[in-house]
Design a protein around this motif. Structure first.
Motif, PDB file in Angstrom:
ATOM      1  N   ILE A 159       0.840  -1.205   0.000  1.00 28.14           N
ATOM      2  CA  ILE A 159       0.000   0.000   0.000  1.00 28.14           C
ATOM      3  C   ILE A 159       0.867   1.245   0.000  1.00 28.14           C
ATOM      4  CG2 ILE A 159      -1.661   1.320   1.365  1.00 28.14           C
ATOM      5  CD1 ILE A 159      -2.892  -1.318   2.236  1.00 28.14           C
ATOM      6  N   ARG A 160       1.917   1.260   0.815  1.00 31.73           N
ATOM      7  CA  ARG A 160       2.821   2.408   0.875  1.00 31.73           C
ATOM      8  C   ARG A 160       3.487   2.653  -0.482  1.00 31.73           C
ATOM      9  NH1 ARG A 160       5.770   0.780   4.865  1.00 31.73           N
ATOM     10  NH2 ARG A 160       4.421   1.673   6.442  1.00 31.73           N
ATOM     11  N   GLN A 161       3.915   1.575  -1.138  1.00 29.18           N
ATOM     12  CA  GLN A 161       4.571   1.700  -2.442  1.00 29.18           C
ATOM     13  C   GLN A 161       3.598   2.259  -3.488  1.00 29.18           C
ATOM     14  OE1 GLN A 161       5.911  -2.043  -3.962  1.00 29.18           O
ATOM     15  NE2 GLN A 161       7.062  -1.127  -5.649  1.00 29.18           N
ATOM     16  N   ASP A 162       2.359   1.755  -3.497  1.00 31.14           N
ATOM     17  CA  ASP A 162       1.374   2.255  -4.450  1.00 31.14           C
ATOM     18  C   ASP A 162       0.970   3.696  -4.134  1.00 31.14           C
ATOM     19  OD1 ASP A 162       1.470  -0.099  -5.795  1.00 31.14           O
ATOM     20  OD2 ASP A 162      -0.443  -0.869  -5.035  1.00 31.14           O
ATOM     21  N   PHE A 221      -2.523   4.229  -5.842  1.00 28.82           N
ATOM     22  CA  PHE A 221      -3.415   3.691  -4.816  1.00 28.82           C
ATOM     23  C   PHE A 221      -4.828   4.202  -5.027  1.00 28.82           C
ATOM     24  CE2 PHE A 221      -5.506   4.054  -0.671  1.00 28.82           C
ATOM     25  CZ  PHE A 221      -5.472   2.731  -0.292  1.00 28.82           C
ATOM     26  N   SER A 222      -5.807   3.303  -4.945  1.00 25.94           N
ATOM     27  CA  SER A 222      -7.201   3.672  -5.085  1.00 25.94           C
ATOM     28  C   SER A 222      -8.014   2.887  -4.062  1.00 25.94           C
ATOM     29  CB  SER A 222      -7.700   3.348  -6.496  1.00 25.94           C
ATOM     30  OG  SER A 222      -9.087   3.569  -6.577  1.00 25.94           O
ATOM     31  N   GLN A 241      -9.266  -5.008  -3.359  1.00 23.01           N
ATOM     32  CA  GLN A 241      -9.150  -6.448  -3.579  1.00 23.01           C
ATOM     33  C   GLN A 241      -7.734  -6.816  -4.001  1.00 23.01           C
ATOM     34  OE1 GLN A 241     -11.652  -4.654  -4.863  1.00 23.01           O
ATOM     35  NE2 GLN A 241     -13.444  -5.444  -3.797  1.00 23.01           N
ATOM     36  N   LYS A 242      -7.006  -5.879  -4.553  1.00 19.30           N
ATOM     37  CA  LYS A 242      -5.621  -6.096  -4.973  1.00 19.30           C
ATOM     38  C   LYS A 242      -4.731  -6.443  -3.777  1.00 19.30           C
ATOM     39  CE  LYS A 242      -1.864  -3.333  -6.912  1.00 19.30           C
ATOM     40  NZ  LYS A 242      -1.519  -2.019  -7.455  1.00 19.30           N
ATOM     41  N   TYR A 243      -5.099  -5.961  -2.595  1.00 18.63           N
ATOM     42  CA  TYR A 243      -4.311  -6.179  -1.386  1.00 18.63           C
ATOM     43  C   TYR A 243      -4.873  -7.302  -0.519  1.00 18.63           C
ATOM     44  CZ  TYR A 243      -2.956  -1.553  -2.912  1.00 18.63           C
ATOM     45  OH  TYR A 243      -2.543  -0.495  -3.671  1.00 18.63           O
TER      46      TYR A 243
END
Length: 118
Positions: free
Chosen positions: A81-84, A90-91, A96-98
């Motif tokens: 999440i931090r990288q995105d 990040f959205s 669901q990606k995470y």
């Protein structure tokens, strides 16, 4: 009270040992074995495996802290999440990606706010 066994029931009562049947009874009162219902045990090949199955009570306690939900989140999902977020991709609609799942339909265990012993 003593343990309830098949000896304490009627002649036709058979409590069994808690295992499930490996087939079905058909209309002619015959038992037909179903191959998919027979449990299959997969045992790994342990040749050259140096660990032993016993852990002594004298062994020192582990040095790692106990695993909590927050520490698991911090180790697995938070870096992604931090990288995105830093990359600007990040959205909130794509959680669901995470691994976030909005519903629990079809899950093996349903998670409830409080799991009472019933």
């Amino acid at each position: 009270m003593s343990e309830y066994t098949s000896k304490r029931g009627s002649r036709t009562h058979n409590k069994g040992r808690g295992s499930r049947p490996t087939g079905r009874k058909v209309a002619s009162n015959k038992f037909v074995s179903v191959r998919q219902m027979i449990p299959e045990f997969v045992v790994p090949h342990l040749e050259g495996f140096h660990l032993r199955p016993y852990v002594s009570y004298r062994a020192p306690r582990g040095s790692e802290p106990p695993l909590t939900a927050e520490s698991l989140f911090d180790q697995t999902v938070a870096p992604q999440i931090r990288q995105d977020f830093e990359a600007g991709t990040f959205s909130k609609e794509q959680l669901q990606k995470y691994g976030f799942e909005p519903t629990q339909d079809g899950k093996l265990f349903r998670l409830f706010p409080k799991n009472y012993v019933r």
